[in-house]
Design an enzyme around this catalytic site. Structure first.
Site, mmCIF file in Angstrom:
data_model
loop_
_atom_site.group_PDB
_atom_site.id
_atom_site.type_symbol
_atom_site.label_atom_id
_atom_site.label_comp_id
_atom_site.label_asym_id
_atom_site.label_seq_id
_atom_site.Cartn_x
_atom_site.Cartn_y
_atom_site.Cartn_z
ATOM 1 N N LYS A 146 0.874 -1.184 0.000
ATOM 2 C CA LYS A 146 0.000 0.000 0.000
ATOM 3 C C LYS A 146 0.899 1.217 0.000
ATOM 4 C CE LYS A 146 -4.424 0.930 0.038
ATOM 5 N NZ LYS A 146 -5.549 0.067 -0.414
ATOM 6 N N ASP A 176 -7.114 4.134 -4.682
ATOM 7 C CA ASP A 176 -7.717 3.959 -3.355
ATOM 8 C C ASP A 176 -8.370 5.305 -3.049
ATOM 9 O OD1 ASP A 176 -7.795 1.933 -0.986
ATOM 10 O OD2 ASP A 176 -7.340 3.825 -0.007
HETATM 11 P P1 NDP Z 1 -13.070 7.365 -2.953
HETATM 12 O O1 NDP Z 1 -12.049 8.375 -2.704
HETATM 13 O O2 NDP Z 1 -13.585 7.157 -4.342
HETATM 14 O O3 NDP Z 1 -14.334 7.590 -2.027
HETATM 15 C C1 NDP Z 1 -14.203 7.616 -0.648
HETATM 16 C C2 NDP Z 1 -15.555 7.931 -0.045
HETATM 17 O O4 NDP Z 1 -15.465 7.765 1.368
HETATM 18 C C3 NDP Z 1 -15.966 9.366 -0.270
HETATM 19 O O5 NDP Z 1 -17.368 9.438 -0.298
HETATM 20 C C4 NDP Z 1 -15.397 10.064 0.952
HETATM 21 O O6 NDP Z 1 -16.054 11.277 1.282
HETATM 22 C C5 NDP Z 1 -15.623 9.035 2.025
HETATM 23 N N1 NDP Z 1 -14.573 9.186 3.054
HETATM 24 C C6 NDP Z 1 -13.237 9.129 2.866
HETATM 25 N N2 NDP Z 1 -12.574 9.346 4.024
HETATM 26 C C7 NDP Z 1 -13.522 9.546 4.935
HETATM 27 C C8 NDP Z 1 -13.471 9.818 6.311
HETATM 28 N N3 NDP Z 1 -12.295 9.933 6.981
HETATM 29 N N4 NDP Z 1 -14.671 9.942 6.954
HETATM 30 C C9 NDP Z 1 -15.856 9.815 6.280
HETATM 31 N N5 NDP Z 1 -15.951 9.563 4.974
HETATM 32 C C10 NDP Z 1 -14.809 9.439 4.319
HETATM 33 O O7 NDP Z 1 -12.457 5.988 -2.392
HETATM 34 P P2 NDP Z 1 -12.866 4.499 -2.696
HETATM 35 O O8 NDP Z 1 -14.325 4.396 -2.951
HETATM 36 O O9 NDP Z 1 -11.923 3.972 -3.710
HETATM 37 O O10 NDP Z 1 -12.497 3.784 -1.323
HETATM 38 C C11 NDP Z 1 -13.427 3.631 -0.255
HETATM 39 C C12 NDP Z 1 -12.963 2.517 0.659
HETATM 40 O O11 NDP Z 1 -12.863 1.283 -0.082
HETATM 41 C C13 NDP Z 1 -11.577 2.697 1.291
HETATM 42 O O12 NDP Z 1 -11.567 2.080 2.561
HETATM 43 C C14 NDP Z 1 -10.660 1.912 0.346
HETATM 44 O O13 NDP Z 1 -9.472 1.513 0.988
HETATM 45 C C15 NDP Z 1 -11.561 0.723 0.047
HETATM 46 N N6 NDP Z 1 -11.261 -0.031 -1.156
HETATM 47 C C16 NDP Z 1 -11.161 0.567 -2.375
HETATM 48 C C17 NDP Z 1 -10.917 -0.188 -3.508
HETATM 49 C C18 NDP Z 1 -10.888 0.414 -4.855
HETATM 50 O O14 NDP Z 1 -10.760 -0.353 -5.827
HETATM 51 N N7 NDP Z 1 -11.033 1.707 -5.027
HETATM 52 C C19 NDP Z 1 -10.692 -1.632 -3.411
HETATM 53 C C20 NDP Z 1 -10.906 -2.189 -2.090
HETATM 54 C C21 NDP Z 1 -11.156 -1.391 -1.009
HETATM 55 P P3 NDP Z 1 -15.349 12.680 0.926
HETATM 56 O O15 NDP Z 1 -15.503 12.830 -0.549
HETATM 57 O O16 NDP Z 1 -16.108 13.670 1.720
HETATM 58 O O17 NDP Z 1 -13.916 12.547 1.356
HETATM 59 O O1 2IT Z 2 -7.742 -1.840 -1.030
HETATM 60 C C1 2IT Z 2 -7.654 -2.296 -2.186
HETATM 61 O O2 2IT Z 2 -7.740 -3.503 -2.415
HETATM 62 C C2 2IT Z 2 -7.469 -1.348 -3.294
HETATM 63 N N1 2IT Z 2 -7.456 -0.145 -3.053
HETATM 64 C C3 2IT Z 2 -7.263 -1.855 -4.686
HETATM 65 C C4 2IT Z 2 -5.824 -2.203 -4.921
HETATM 66 C C5 2IT Z 2 -5.461 -2.595 -6.330
HETATM 67 O O3 2IT Z 2 -4.266 -2.848 -6.538
HETATM 68 O O4 2IT Z 2 -6.329 -2.646 -7.213
#
Ligand code: NDP
Ligand code: 2IT
Length: 444
Positions: free
Chosen positions: A125, A165
């Site tokens: 990460k 992420d």
């Molecule tokens: P984005 O940046 O696209 O979206 C994040 C969302 O979560 C936004 O709505 C954001 O609101 C909110 N958020 C972020 N930080 C906080 C906080 N501290 N408190 C409250 N709300 C918060 O990220 P992703 O959708 O990609 O990721 C979301 C989660 O999924 C994370 O935990 C990430 O690690 C996990 N994840 C992502 C993957 C991926 O492929 N993208 C894969 C697997 C897991 P705001 O806009 O107001 O910040």
């Molecule tokens: O938490 C996760 O698994 C991710 N943010 C996706 C990582 C990746 O390499 O696609």
């Protein structure tokens, strides 16, 4: 004191104050303790001491110039945690809260998640405390270029393959990939989540959210339930949340709430996802703007209130520790029967225990959200072949992978005498493969 307790104590003493890292570690180590009883040879080679220590931790300065000519200096990180089963693989998080503890928890979890995907990827990460919110495209570009000016020398398509992420989406990946290409003079699949015109995989954008719903569908089916007609809460409104909502709606669910870090919207008629996409993907706006199109919906400030809305299924898709004991109590009291973690570690340890003790079907992130990184690995395969699969082909593979992850986690849970405990099952199944690979490769 047992082997796992001893190693846990050592890690806490050696890494004081890293509370998110300690939390993730505690959960995994508690789950895998019985594996060491079956494999005493692992203790003899210090396998646990090795797996808890990242193979490499890189921290670096990221200076960049804003649109007014002012210089800012952020801190960049890449935690290359474990390469026993494949090149380091994991996302880049850009958020002001980013620190070593958060990236170590995420990197550690990623080892086991990536193992569960069935594909050959190690765990990593990275990220920075840079906040893309409110920055112009040019500012984001200058930051990403500066970030890559250091990171490029540590990554590569067979070494370490970053992805998105929180705060890192197609725009940021495009800028980082472009800078890597310029510095290395090579076009390879060094990033995943790339744009479709330059090597991205169809279906990667949707993969985490869709995969979460595919996983939950299997879990629900095994317990006589389904998304059809269910009332669903989804926190967040980013990449994972949006595509979890899209797929849940397709499966007949009624998603009634979504959120961002300022507040949440409750639409009793069901969330209009096109409006959420226009706000979030279209103009990087705030979720409260939903009311401009749907004045009949409600907006409430704050993140945790969303969990007080009655629901059948909760899908936390925002960030770590967004469900605490109080939120868990509200969900349980209102009849929620399933929780699927789209985010990484959104449920704290106490809340997880409450869900499990009250019979809520609980799907941990490292299994339920693995569809994103799994599809990243499919992107790597396509890049290596210099070929691309259709959306339908990728989606079909994703479905198969999520089913396999569910089967691995549930059968490991059964093997170890804890049926339906997918926390234990996912940790053990993910660990077994990595441990066997590490053992085979010797003390290195
Ligand atoms: P984005 O940046 O696209 O979206 C994040 C969302 O979560 C936004 O709505 C954001 O609101 C909110 N958020 C972020 N930080 C906080 C906080 N501290 N408190 C409250 N709300 C918060 O990220 P992703 O959708 O990609 O990721 C979301 C989660 O999924 C994370 O935990 C990430 O690690 C996990 N994840 C992502 C993957 C991926 O492929 N993208 C894969 C697997 C897991 P705001 O806009 O107001 O910040
Ligand atoms: O938490 C996760 O698994 C991710 N943010 C996706 C990582 C990746 O390499 O696609």
């Amino acid at each position: 004191m047992s082997y796992v307790d001893r190693v846990y104590q050592q890690v806490v003493e050696k890494n004081p104050g890293e509370k998110e890292f300690h939390q993730a570690l505690y959960e995994v180590l508690q789950s895998i303790a019985p594996v060491f009883e079956k494999h005493p040879e692992y203790e003899a080679v210090g396998l646990l001491e090795s797996i808890v220590e990242p193979e490499r931790q890189i921290m670096f300065r990221v200076p960049w110039v804003d649109d007014n000519g002012k210089v800012h200096v952020n801190r960049g990180y890449r935690i290359q945690y474990n390469s026993a089963i494949g090149p380091y693989k994991g996302g880049i998080r850009l958020h002001p809260s980013v620190n070593l503890s958060i990236l170590k928890f995420l990197g550690f979890e990623q080892i086991f998640k990536n193992s569960l995907t069935t594909l050959p990827i190690g765990g990593a990460k990275g990220g920075s405390d840079f906040d893309p919110k409110g920055k112009s495209d040019m500012e984001v570009m200058r930051f990403c270029q500066s970030f890559m000016n250091e990171l490029y020398r540590h990554i590569g398509p067979d070494t370490d393959v970053p992805a998105g992420d929180i705060g890192t989406g197609a725009r940021e990946i495009g800028y980082m990939f472009g800078q890597y290409k310029k510095l290395m003079n090579e076009v390879t699949g060094v990033f995943t989540g790339k744009g479709i015109p330059y090597g991205g995989s169809l279906g990667r954008t949707q993969a985490t959210g869709y995969g979460l719903v595919y996983f939950m569908t299997e879990f629900l089916k095994a317990n006589g339930k389904s998304f059809d007609g269910a009332t669903v809460l989804i926190s967040g409104s980013g990449n994972v949340a949006i595509y979890a909502c899209e797929k849940a709606q397709t499966m007949g669910a009624k998603v009634v709430a979504m959120s961002d870090s300022n507040g949440y919207v409750y639409d009793k008629n069901g969330i209009d996802l096109a409006t959420v996409k226009a706000i979030k993907e279209g103009r990087r706006g705030r979720i409260k703007e939903y009311l401009e199109v749907h004045p009949e919906a409600e907006y409430h400030e704050g993140c945790s209130g969303i969990w007080t809305i009655p629901c059948d299924i909760a899908l936390p898709c925002a960030t770590q520790n967004e469900i605490n004991e109080e939120s868990a109590a509200a969900l349980i009291k209102n009849g929620c029967y399933a929780v699927g973690e789209g985010a990484n570690m959104p449920t704290n340890l106490g809340a997880t225990k409450m869900f499990q003790e009250s019979g809520v079907l609980f799907a941990p992130g490292k299994a339920a959200n693995a569809g994103g990184v799994a599809t990243s690995a499919l992107e790597m395969s396509q890049n290596s072949m210099r070929y691309s699969w259709s959306f339908a082909e990728v989606d079909e593979k994703l479905k198969g992978i999520m089913k396999s992850i569910y089967e691995q986690a549930s059968s490991a849970a059964e093997r170890y005498g804890q049926p339906n405990n997918l926390v234990v099952g996912a940790n053990i199944a993910g660990f077994e493969k990595v441990a066997a690979a590490m053992y085979a490769q010797g003390v290195i």
